[in-house]
Structures are given as C-alpha cells and as structure tokens.
Write a protein that holds these residues in place. Structure first.
Motif, mmCIF file in Angstrom:
data_model
loop_
_atom_site.group_PDB
_atom_site.id
_atom_site.type_symbol
_atom_site.label_atom_id
_atom_site.label_comp_id
_atom_site.label_asym_id
_atom_site.label_seq_id
_atom_site.Cartn_x
_atom_site.Cartn_y
_atom_site.Cartn_z
ATOM 1 N N MET A 84 0.862 -1.176 0.000
ATOM 2 C CA MET A 84 0.000 0.000 0.000
ATOM 3 C C MET A 84 0.907 1.237 0.000
ATOM 4 S SD MET A 84 -2.930 1.162 2.758
ATOM 5 C CE MET A 84 -3.550 -0.455 2.969
ATOM 6 N N ASN A 85 0.641 2.158 -0.872
ATOM 7 C CA ASN A 85 1.506 3.327 -0.926
ATOM 8 C C ASN A 85 1.079 4.382 0.101
ATOM 9 O OD1 ASN A 85 -0.643 4.734 -2.000
ATOM 10 N ND2 ASN A 85 0.088 4.642 -4.097
ATOM 11 N N TYR A 86 1.921 5.384 0.226
ATOM 12 C CA TYR A 86 1.736 6.423 1.241
ATOM 13 C C TYR A 86 0.431 7.188 1.046
ATOM 14 C CZ TYR A 86 2.653 10.579 4.004
ATOM 15 O OH TYR A 86 2.547 11.597 4.909
ATOM 16 N N LEU A 87 0.076 7.515 -0.189
ATOM 17 C CA LEU A 87 -1.131 8.287 -0.472
ATOM 18 C C LEU A 87 -2.388 7.519 -0.071
ATOM 19 C CD1 LEU A 87 -2.341 10.855 -1.652
ATOM 20 C CD2 LEU A 87 -2.355 9.743 -3.870
ATOM 21 N N THR A 88 -2.449 6.255 -0.401
ATOM 22 C CA THR A 88 -3.618 5.441 -0.044
ATOM 23 C C THR A 88 -3.748 5.317 1.468
ATOM 24 O OG1 THR A 88 -3.289 4.199 -2.079
ATOM 25 C CG2 THR A 88 -4.770 3.249 -0.453
ATOM 26 N N ALA A 89 -2.636 5.089 2.143
ATOM 27 C CA ALA A 89 -2.672 4.987 3.609
ATOM 28 C C ALA A 89 -3.111 6.308 4.228
ATOM 29 C CB ALA A 89 -1.299 4.582 4.132
ATOM 30 N N SER A 90 -2.651 7.416 3.686
ATOM 31 C CA SER A 90 -3.047 8.727 4.205
ATOM 32 C C SER A 90 -4.536 8.964 4.051
ATOM 33 C CB SER A 90 -2.283 9.837 3.477
ATOM 34 O OG SER A 90 -0.911 9.712 3.673
ATOM 35 N N VAL A 91 -5.092 8.593 2.905
ATOM 36 C CA VAL A 91 -6.526 8.767 2.666
ATOM 37 C C VAL A 91 -7.339 7.899 3.622
ATOM 38 C CG1 VAL A 91 -8.375 8.402 0.981
ATOM 39 C CG2 VAL A 91 -6.258 9.498 0.271
ATOM 40 N N ILE A 92 -6.909 6.686 3.842
ATOM 41 C CA ILE A 92 -7.633 5.784 4.750
ATOM 42 C C ILE A 92 -7.580 6.314 6.183
ATOM 43 C CG2 ILE A 92 -7.581 3.482 5.782
ATOM 44 C CD1 ILE A 92 -6.737 2.435 3.007
ATOM 45 N N VAL A 93 -6.400 6.753 6.625
ATOM 46 C CA VAL A 93 -6.278 7.289 7.987
ATOM 47 C C VAL A 93 -7.146 8.531 8.154
ATOM 48 C CG1 VAL A 93 -4.682 8.407 9.596
ATOM 49 C CG2 VAL A 93 -4.012 6.302 8.437
ATOM 50 N N MET A 94 -7.141 9.432 7.196
ATOM 51 C CA MET A 94 -7.960 10.634 7.294
ATOM 52 C C MET A 94 -9.454 10.312 7.249
ATOM 53 S SD MET A 94 -6.098 13.095 7.991
ATOM 54 C CE MET A 94 -7.379 14.306 7.909
ATOM 55 N N ALA A 95 -9.836 9.307 6.497
ATOM 56 C CA ALA A 95 -11.243 8.896 6.456
ATOM 57 C C ALA A 95 -11.686 8.390 7.820
ATOM 58 C CB ALA A 95 -11.447 7.832 5.388
ATOM 59 N N VAL A 96 -10.853 7.594 8.459
ATOM 60 C CA VAL A 96 -11.190 7.070 9.790
ATOM 61 C C VAL A 96 -11.237 8.205 10.813
ATOM 62 C CG1 VAL A 96 -10.360 5.591 11.671
ATOM 63 C CG2 VAL A 96 -10.329 4.753 9.321
ATOM 64 N N VAL A 97 -10.245 9.085 10.751
ATOM 65 C CA VAL A 97 -10.168 10.178 11.722
ATOM 66 C C VAL A 97 -11.351 11.125 11.586
ATOM 67 C CG1 VAL A 97 -8.820 12.228 12.337
ATOM 68 C CG2 VAL A 97 -7.681 10.045 12.015
ATOM 69 N N THR A 98 -11.795 11.403 10.383
ATOM 70 C CA THR A 98 -12.941 12.302 10.225
ATOM 71 C C THR A 98 -14.272 11.598 10.444
ATOM 72 O OG1 THR A 98 -12.959 11.932 7.828
ATOM 73 C CG2 THR A 98 -11.752 13.840 8.645
ATOM 74 N N TYR A 99 -14.297 10.277 10.343
ATOM 75 C CA TYR A 99 -15.542 9.541 10.562
ATOM 76 C C TYR A 99 -15.852 9.401 12.046
ATOM 77 C CZ TYR A 99 -19.096 5.932 10.327
ATOM 78 O OH TYR A 99 -20.255 5.239 10.461
ATOM 79 N N ILE A 100 -14.837 9.303 12.880
ATOM 80 C CA ILE A 100 -15.045 9.098 14.323
ATOM 81 C C ILE A 100 -15.893 10.214 14.947
ATOM 82 C CG2 ILE A 100 -13.854 9.028 16.555
ATOM 83 C CD1 ILE A 100 -11.672 7.366 15.156
ATOM 84 N N PRO A 101 -15.581 11.508 14.742
ATOM 85 C CA PRO A 101 -16.429 12.543 15.350
ATOM 86 C C PRO A 101 -17.858 12.560 14.807
ATOM 87 C CG PRO A 101 -14.363 13.483 14.611
ATOM 88 C CD PRO A 101 -14.411 12.101 14.101
ATOM 89 N N ARG A 102 -18.057 12.042 13.619
ATOM 90 C CA ARG A 102 -19.416 12.004 13.069
ATOM 91 C C ARG A 102 -20.209 10.832 13.626
ATOM 92 N NH1 ARG A 102 -19.147 14.630 7.427
ATOM 93 N NH2 ARG A 102 -17.148 15.665 7.550
ATOM 94 N N ALA A 103 -19.539 9.723 13.863
ATOM 95 C CA ALA A 103 -20.228 8.525 14.339
ATOM 96 C C ALA A 103 -20.385 8.512 15.859
ATOM 97 C CB ALA A 103 -19.488 7.277 13.890
#
Length: 101
Positions: free
Chosen positions: A1-20
């Motif tokens: 997995m490259n750096y860009l994909t990992a960054s997108v996944i981490v940011m998706a999780v981080v922004t989903y937590i306050p919403r959920a």
C-alpha cells in the motif's frame, strides 16, 4: 500500500469518528437541558473560533482589523442590517489604514 492510499484511509477514519460518536453515544432522545443547551451553542462557538483569528490578520495592520471588528460589533449591537455592518466595517478599516500608512 503506498503512502497516499494509507493517508486517505487514515484521514477517512479520523474524520468519521467525530461524526459517528454522537450517534453511538446518544441513542435516545436527549432530555438534559444542559446537554441540549451545550449542543445548541457549539456551531456558534466553532464559527467564532475559526473566524476571529482570520479577522485580526486579514489586513496590513492588526489595529485596523481590530477597529473594523469593533465597528462591526457596535453596528450589529444596534441591529443594523448585514450589508450596513459589512460596509461600515470595511469603511472603518480603510480609514484606519489610510491614517496609519
């Protein structure tokens, strides 16, 4: 997995937590007046916290920005329209900038 994909996944999780989190924490109707009042004023507090620093550093001088902010607050206290408040604040900033420089 490259750096860009990992960054997108981490940011998706981080922004989903306050919403959920509120959905998980508050399953039923909120009955506490304190919690309702707190949740009611959160958008205003966040907007103020994001806007106020931008106001102070939006002009060449902090003094002119502060003068425009004070003028806008005074005009809004006297319930002037949004257009009048904006034009008044811009005018005060312009005049103070002319006096300083």
């Amino acid at each position: 997995m490259n750096y860009l994909t990992a960054s997108v996944i981490v940011m998706a999780v981080v922004t989903y937590i306050p919403r959920a989190l509120p959905i998980v924490a508050f399953r039923g109707k909120i009955k506490s007046k304190y919690v309702k009042s707190f949740l009611h004023y959160i958008p205003y507090a966040v907007l103020g916290a994001m806007t106020f620093p931008s106001i102070l550093f939006s002009t060449a001088s902090v003094y002119s920005a502060l003068a425009g902010f004070i003028a806008a607050m005074i005009m809004s206290y006297f319930e002037k329209s949004l257009l009048k408040v904006a034009i008044g604040a811009v005018t005060v900033v312009y005049l103070v900038e002319q006096l300083i420089f």
